[in-house]
Design an enzyme around this catalytic site. Structure first.
Site, mmCIF file in Angstrom:
data_model
loop_
_atom_site.group_PDB
_atom_site.id
_atom_site.type_symbol
_atom_site.label_atom_id
_atom_site.label_comp_id
_atom_site.label_asym_id
_atom_site.label_seq_id
_atom_site.Cartn_x
_atom_site.Cartn_y
_atom_site.Cartn_z
ATOM 1 N N LEU A 17 1.037 -1.128 0.026
ATOM 2 C CA LEU A 17 -0.035 -0.130 -0.135
ATOM 3 C C LEU A 17 1.102 1.431 0.042
ATOM 4 C CD1 LEU A 17 -2.674 -1.118 2.831
ATOM 5 C CD2 LEU A 17 -2.804 -1.368 0.389
ATOM 6 N N ASP A 36 10.840 3.313 5.525
ATOM 7 C CA ASP A 36 10.476 1.721 5.784
ATOM 8 C C ASP A 36 11.748 1.364 6.704
ATOM 9 O OD1 ASP A 36 9.494 -0.975 5.470
ATOM 10 O OD2 ASP A 36 8.452 -0.085 3.638
ATOM 11 N N CYS A 83 1.173 3.782 6.436
ATOM 12 C CA CYS A 83 1.083 2.284 5.891
ATOM 13 C C CYS A 83 1.829 1.264 6.564
ATOM 14 C CB CYS A 83 1.243 2.348 4.449
ATOM 15 S SG CYS A 83 0.156 3.381 3.376
ATOM 16 N N TYR A 158 -3.928 -7.850 16.441
ATOM 17 C CA TYR A 158 -4.129 -6.852 15.121
ATOM 18 C C TYR A 158 -5.468 -6.258 15.084
ATOM 19 C CZ TYR A 158 -4.136 -5.977 10.182
ATOM 20 O OH TYR A 158 -4.310 -5.232 9.001
ATOM 21 N N LYS A 162 -5.605 -2.058 15.188
ATOM 22 C CA LYS A 162 -6.356 -1.376 14.113
ATOM 23 C C LYS A 162 -7.550 -0.700 14.916
ATOM 24 C CE LYS A 162 -3.450 -2.395 10.931
ATOM 25 N NZ LYS A 162 -2.550 -1.230 10.349
#
Length: 252
Positions: A17, A36, A83, A158, A162
């Site tokens: 993404l 990154d 992302c 997870y 989120k």
């Protein structure tokens, strides 16, 4: 908000993404700084208009250094797209015993705390820029997941991380409104990213079959398209948008 002749920070920008979003922003005339991990940066495909910076989003000093680089690009820093994230799974109580507590903390640290760190540090830099004619200075787009709403078996860590991003969206937007900074979140469904590249075509077809319409997996370019739409749509603020083809995940 205008994208051309501005700077943008994209975390997780070396693949998936993030890479699609970094490319889309560069194509629209932004100076993009793709953050990154070092190994991912080493593998990144060189893209015109994109500068790759090794950065661990859980390290505040590294984030500050990367944001400082973006702020020194000669154009105002206006955009942040978060992302970066990890998506491993583990049950609360499984065959090997209770969920690893350090593992849970790591997922939250990367996905939620990492996103907040970039948001907060970048917001400070964006707030120092000159506003445009409408009082705007920038926009932050975070990445959640439909797991925030429909977490499956094994997704406790997870989904919690989120869900935290979804919960962060409105108060962050309200906090930053006085500085002319908007905050929105995209909650993708099942998207073709490197994490899915290792599974069989049969398995991928099974995932696609569960999507009401269009009956296929999402594409990173579609995430990037939505991110750009949010950036340019000045009245979108404090909102989480699902990008999932009307998919609602089953328990497993």
């Amino acid at each position: 908000m205008r994208i051309e002749n501005t700077a943008a920070v994209v975390t997780g920008g070396a693949s998936g993404l993030g890479a699609a979003t970094a490319t889309a922003l560069a194509d629209r005339g932004a100076k993009v700084f793709a953050l990154d991990l070092p190994a991912a940066v080493d593998r990144a495909q060189e893209t015109a208009g994109v500068t790759y910076l090794p950065c661990d989003v859980t390290d505040g000093d590294e984030v500050r250094s990367a944001v400082a680089a973006a702020s020194s690009a000669g154009v105002p820093l206006r955009t942040v797209v978060n992302c970066a994230g990890i998506g491993p799974s583990m049950r609360v109580l499984g065959r090997k015993g209770v969920h690893d507590l350090d593992f849970f903390a790591k997922v939250v640290q990367v996905n939620l705390v990492g996103s907040f760190t970039v948001l907060a540090v970048a917001a400070e830099a964006i707030a120092a820029t000159e506003a445009d004619g409408q009082g705007q200075r920038g926009v932050v787009v975070n990445t959640a997941s439909i797991a925030a709403f429909d977490g499956q078996v094994g997704q406790a860590a997870y989904a919690a991380s989120k869900g935290g991003i979804v919960g962060l969206t409105l108060p962050a937007a309200r906090d930053l409104a006085q500085y002319g900074i908007r905050v929105c979140t995209i909650a993708p469904g099942i998207v073709e990213t490197p994490m899915l590249a290792t599974v069989s075509e049969e398995f991928r077809a099974g995932l696609a079959a569960g999507v009401p319409f269009p009956q296929r997996l999402g594409r990173p370019e579609e995430y990037a398209q939505l991110a750009l739409s949010i950036i340019e749509h000045d009245y979108l603020n404090g909102e989480t948008i699902r990008m999932d083809g009307a998919l609602r995940m089953a328990p497993r």
